[in-house]
Design a protein around this motif. Structure first.
Motif, PDB file in Angstrom:
ATOM      1  N   TYR A 224       0.839  -1.204   0.000  1.00  0.00           N
ATOM      2  CA  TYR A 224       0.000   0.000   0.000  1.00  0.00           C
ATOM      3  C   TYR A 224       0.873   1.252   0.000  1.00  0.00           C
ATOM      4  O   TYR A 224       0.640   2.199  -0.765  1.00  0.00           O
ATOM      5  CB  TYR A 224      -0.911  -0.036   1.227  1.00  0.00           C
ATOM      6  CG  TYR A 224      -1.582   1.270   1.566  1.00  0.00           C
ATOM      7  CD1 TYR A 224      -2.577   1.807   0.749  1.00  0.00           C
ATOM      8  CD2 TYR A 224      -1.228   1.973   2.728  1.00  0.00           C
ATOM      9  CE1 TYR A 224      -3.200   3.013   1.079  1.00  0.00           C
ATOM     10  CE2 TYR A 224      -1.852   3.164   3.063  1.00  0.00           C
ATOM     11  CZ  TYR A 224      -2.831   3.686   2.239  1.00  0.00           C
ATOM     12  OH  TYR A 224      -3.439   4.869   2.567  1.00  0.00           O
ATOM     13  N   LEU A 228       1.439   4.260  -2.963  1.00  0.00           N
ATOM     14  CA  LEU A 228       1.343   5.709  -2.711  1.00  0.00           C
ATOM     15  C   LEU A 228       2.638   6.434  -3.060  1.00  0.00           C
ATOM     16  O   LEU A 228       2.744   7.640  -2.846  1.00  0.00           O
ATOM     17  CB  LEU A 228       1.014   5.957  -1.234  1.00  0.00           C
ATOM     18  CG  LEU A 228      -0.367   5.508  -0.743  1.00  0.00           C
ATOM     19  CD1 LEU A 228      -0.477   5.693   0.765  1.00  0.00           C
ATOM     20  CD2 LEU A 228      -1.485   6.274  -1.450  1.00  0.00           C
ATOM     21  N   ASN A 281      -6.899   7.592   4.418  1.00  0.00           N
ATOM     22  CA  ASN A 281      -7.016   8.129   3.070  1.00  0.00           C
ATOM     23  C   ASN A 281      -7.005   9.651   3.053  1.00  0.00           C
ATOM     24  O   ASN A 281      -6.570  10.279   2.081  1.00  0.00           O
ATOM     25  CB  ASN A 281      -8.303   7.624   2.400  1.00  0.00           C
ATOM     26  CG  ASN A 281      -8.107   6.266   1.744  1.00  0.00           C
ATOM     27  OD1 ASN A 281      -6.977   5.824   1.562  1.00  0.00           O
ATOM     28  ND2 ASN A 281      -9.194   5.613   1.401  1.00  0.00           N
ATOM     29  N   SER A 284      -3.191  10.450   3.405  1.00  0.00           N
ATOM     30  CA  SER A 284      -2.232   9.647   2.642  1.00  0.00           C
ATOM     31  C   SER A 284      -1.606  10.451   1.514  1.00  0.00           C
ATOM     32  O   SER A 284      -2.184  11.429   1.028  1.00  0.00           O
ATOM     33  CB  SER A 284      -2.910   8.406   2.072  1.00  0.00           C
ATOM     34  OG  SER A 284      -3.917   8.775   1.136  1.00  0.00           O
ATOM     35  N   ASN A 355      -6.400   3.295  -2.521  1.00  0.00           N
ATOM     36  CA  ASN A 355      -7.454   3.668  -1.579  1.00  0.00           C
ATOM     37  C   ASN A 355      -8.348   2.490  -1.211  1.00  0.00           C
ATOM     38  O   ASN A 355      -8.929   2.456  -0.121  1.00  0.00           O
ATOM     39  CB  ASN A 355      -8.309   4.795  -2.150  1.00  0.00           C
ATOM     40  CG  ASN A 355      -7.595   6.134  -2.130  1.00  0.00           C
ATOM     41  OD1 ASN A 355      -6.575   6.283  -1.466  1.00  0.00           O
ATOM     42  ND2 ASN A 355      -8.115   7.095  -2.861  1.00  0.00           N
ATOM     43  N   SER A 356      -8.447   1.515  -2.118  1.00  0.00           N
ATOM     44  CA  SER A 356      -9.295   0.349  -1.842  1.00  0.00           C
ATOM     45  C   SER A 356      -8.751  -0.475  -0.680  1.00  0.00           C
ATOM     46  O   SER A 356      -9.505  -1.190  -0.013  1.00  0.00           O
ATOM     47  CB  SER A 356      -9.416  -0.526  -3.095  1.00  0.00           C
ATOM     48  OG  SER A 356      -8.149  -1.031  -3.484  1.00  0.00           O
ATOM     49  N   VAL A 358      -7.559   0.737   2.133  1.00  0.00           N
ATOM     50  CA  VAL A 358      -8.119   1.340   3.335  1.00  0.00           C
ATOM     51  C   VAL A 358      -9.617   1.048   3.437  1.00  0.00           C
ATOM     52  O   VAL A 358     -10.134   0.743   4.523  1.00  0.00           O
ATOM     53  CB  VAL A 358      -7.865   2.851   3.346  1.00  0.00           C
ATOM     54  CG1 VAL A 358      -8.590   3.515   4.513  1.00  0.00           C
ATOM     55  CG2 VAL A 358      -6.368   3.139   3.439  1.00  0.00           C
ATOM     56  N   TYR A 359     -10.324   1.135   2.305  1.00  0.00           N
ATOM     57  CA  TYR A 359     -11.751   0.849   2.324  1.00  0.00           C
ATOM     58  C   TYR A 359     -12.019  -0.601   2.751  1.00  0.00           C
ATOM     59  O   TYR A 359     -12.979  -0.886   3.475  1.00  0.00           O
ATOM     60  CB  TYR A 359     -12.360   1.098   0.951  1.00  0.00           C
ATOM     61  CG  TYR A 359     -12.344   2.546   0.525  1.00  0.00           C
ATOM     62  CD1 TYR A 359     -12.599   3.564   1.445  1.00  0.00           C
ATOM     63  CD2 TYR A 359     -12.063   2.905  -0.789  1.00  0.00           C
ATOM     64  CE1 TYR A 359     -12.567   4.897   1.062  1.00  0.00           C
ATOM     65  CE2 TYR A 359     -12.041   4.238  -1.185  1.00  0.00           C
ATOM     66  CZ  TYR A 359     -12.288   5.232  -0.255  1.00  0.00           C
ATOM     67  OH  TYR A 359     -12.269   6.550  -0.628  1.00  0.00           O
TER      68      TYR A 359
END
Length: 481
Positions: A224, A228, A281, A284, A355-356, A358-359
């Motif tokens: 992740y 980023l 998010n 981030s 972002n997915s 974190v979701y």
């Protein structure tokens, strides 16, 4: 307490070295995979293999312990794990890395079992709970330090893999030289998963969900960060913040769950963890800003205790005789969730972006909380006076950690008593085999004793059978006959 630490320092030091290597490896592999151009999905499969190996090793290692003993098993697994760390740098290929991670997970499962059974044997009933708390601090603290060790070497070079191998190998030194007595080993037999769900649906769902979430954190967190465009230093700070967070709220949350309705505490903590996850998010970016690190720290502080809350909540619904078996089953349930988490998260990142990740974390934790709210409408809570004590238990542990809880003390003492009785009987049998003349004397003495008892009991026996008596019949004697 100081005596307990003094008696167990070698084992704790060995565990510390293991966790340094484990933390460094999980972070370096995610960073290096991105450098080598591995797809997100392929890296996710590599990371998942660790948890698959861990789950397999937790079932296989107890059989090896019963055959060759703790010292040999620990030495073999640590050596194999050390070698597999080096091979990552030799064969830079997703398939080879997946195989190496599978071996590493298998080895670490066995190493935890050996260390925890040894640690438990060195504790007393008065110090066992405190020693478990220290064990958790060592685990999470050294994982965080291991993740930060990426900053002292170039992840694109051979050096970090050498460091992994060295620190894992160093775990052998204090453990092999310890004077601690080799403990008796008996792994708790877990009850069926269906039975655990029937006992506590919320405990089952929470253990599974936390397994999914925590495996995403430690398996995919570095990926992740790479997505980023964070630097290796910022990735290590992010992962270290989550790990350190896992320690700081264990005690306050545990105390709150003992003082209030534990189910409400579990719901509140899981919902807060899900909300805080979303804040990652908001902050981030390519740099690990202070707000991002604070969010990561708070997220770890809320997420990590949920596993222990699941175990404590389930134990509140159990009889004392069921606790060890059911807790062992929950550890297996968490392990199954850990297998699913990384591969699911990596495919989501590959399809929908970072972002997915974190979701996915947030949704998993929020679902635990919402399921808890639903359960409160179906079943009444356990009275606070009937709740047991909260004991912090790390997700990445073996079923032997159950015996370090107060509920496991009685079970463990029974295991030790049975092992000592069996050893004494075997020693006596071996002595008689080595001295057959003694066995003959003992046999004659036993025969004479039986004959004497028969003579004493004989008149009463014949009197009961053949002679009439005017005394009224005793109902208890009739039942015994």
């Amino acid at each position: 307490m100081l005596t307990a630490i003094t008696n167990s320092w070698a084992l704790l030091l060995g565990v510390a070295f293991l966790m340094l290597g484990n933390g460094l490896q999980s972070t370096v592999l995610g960073v290096r995979a991105s450098m080598e151009g591995f797809s997100t999905e392929a890296t996710g499969v590599v990371m998942t293999c660790y948890f698959v190996g861990y789950l397999v090793g937790s079932f296989v290692t107890p059989k090896a312990l019963s055959r060759v003993g703790h010292v040999r098993v620990f030495a073999a697994l640590a050596s194999l794990s050390s070698a597999s760390a080096l091979l990552h740098a030799v064969f830079i290929d997703p398939y080879a890395w997946a195989a190496m991670r599978l071996i590493t997970g298998f080895c670490f499962a066995g190493l935890y079992i050996v260390a925890e059974s040894w640690l438990n044997d060195s504790a007393t009933n008065e110090t066992r709970g405190q020693l478990l708390s220290i064990y958790m601090i060592v685990l999470y603290g050294c994982v965080a330090l291991g993740q930060l060790m990426i900053n002292i070497s170039d992840p694109g070079s051979f050096t970090p893999f050498v460091l992994m191998s060295v620190v894992v190998s160093l775990a052998l030194v204090p453990t092999a030289l310890t004077a601690a007595q080799v403990p008796a080993f008996e792994s708790p037999s877990p009850v069926s998963l269906r039975r655990v769900y029937e006992i506590s649906p919320l405990g089952f769902v929470c253990a599974f969900g936390v397994g999914v979430a925590q495996a995403q954190i430690f398996g995919i967190g570095s990926i992740y960060g790479g997505e980023l465009n964070m630097s290796p230093k910022d990735i290590s700070l992010f992962m270290g913040a989550v790990s350190i967070g896992g320690v700081i709220l264990q005690f306050p949350i545990g105390k709150a769950s003992d003082a209030f309705d534990r189910r409400i505490v579990l719901i509140v903590v899981s919902l807060l963890a899900g909300v805080v996850a979303l804040s990652l998010n908001l902050f981030s970016g390519p740099e690990a800003t202070p707000m991002f690190l604070i969010s990561a720290l708070l997220f770890g502080a809320l997420c990590m205790p949920l596993y222990s809350l699941a175990i404590a909540h389930t134990n509140d619904r159990l009889e004392a005789s069921e606790i060890v078996a059911a807790t062992s089953a929950l550890i297996v349930i968490g392990g199954v969730g850990a297998v699913i988490g990384p591969i699911t998260s990596s495919f989501l990142i590959g399809e929908f972006g970072p972002n997915s990740y974190v979701y996915s974390l947030s949704l998993t934790l929020l679902m635990i909380g919402f399921f808890g709210v639903y359960r409160m409408t179906v079943r009444e809570s356990v009275p606070i006076a009937d709740q047991g004590d909260y004991i912090g238990v790390p997700l990445e542990s073996s079923t032997m950690v159950v015996t370090m809880t107060p509920e496991g003390e009685e079970w463990y003492e029974e295991v030790i008593a049975e092992a000592e009785a069996e050893a004494e009987a075997e020693a006596e049998h071996a002595y008689v085999q080595a001295h057959p003349e003694l066995g003959l004397v003992e046999s004659e003495a036993a025969t004479a004793s039986e004959h004497h008892e028969m003579l004493e009991d004989g008149p009463g026996f014949w009197e009961d059978e053949n002679e009439e008596t005017t005394e009224p019949e005793d109902p208890k004697k009739s039942e015994s006959h």
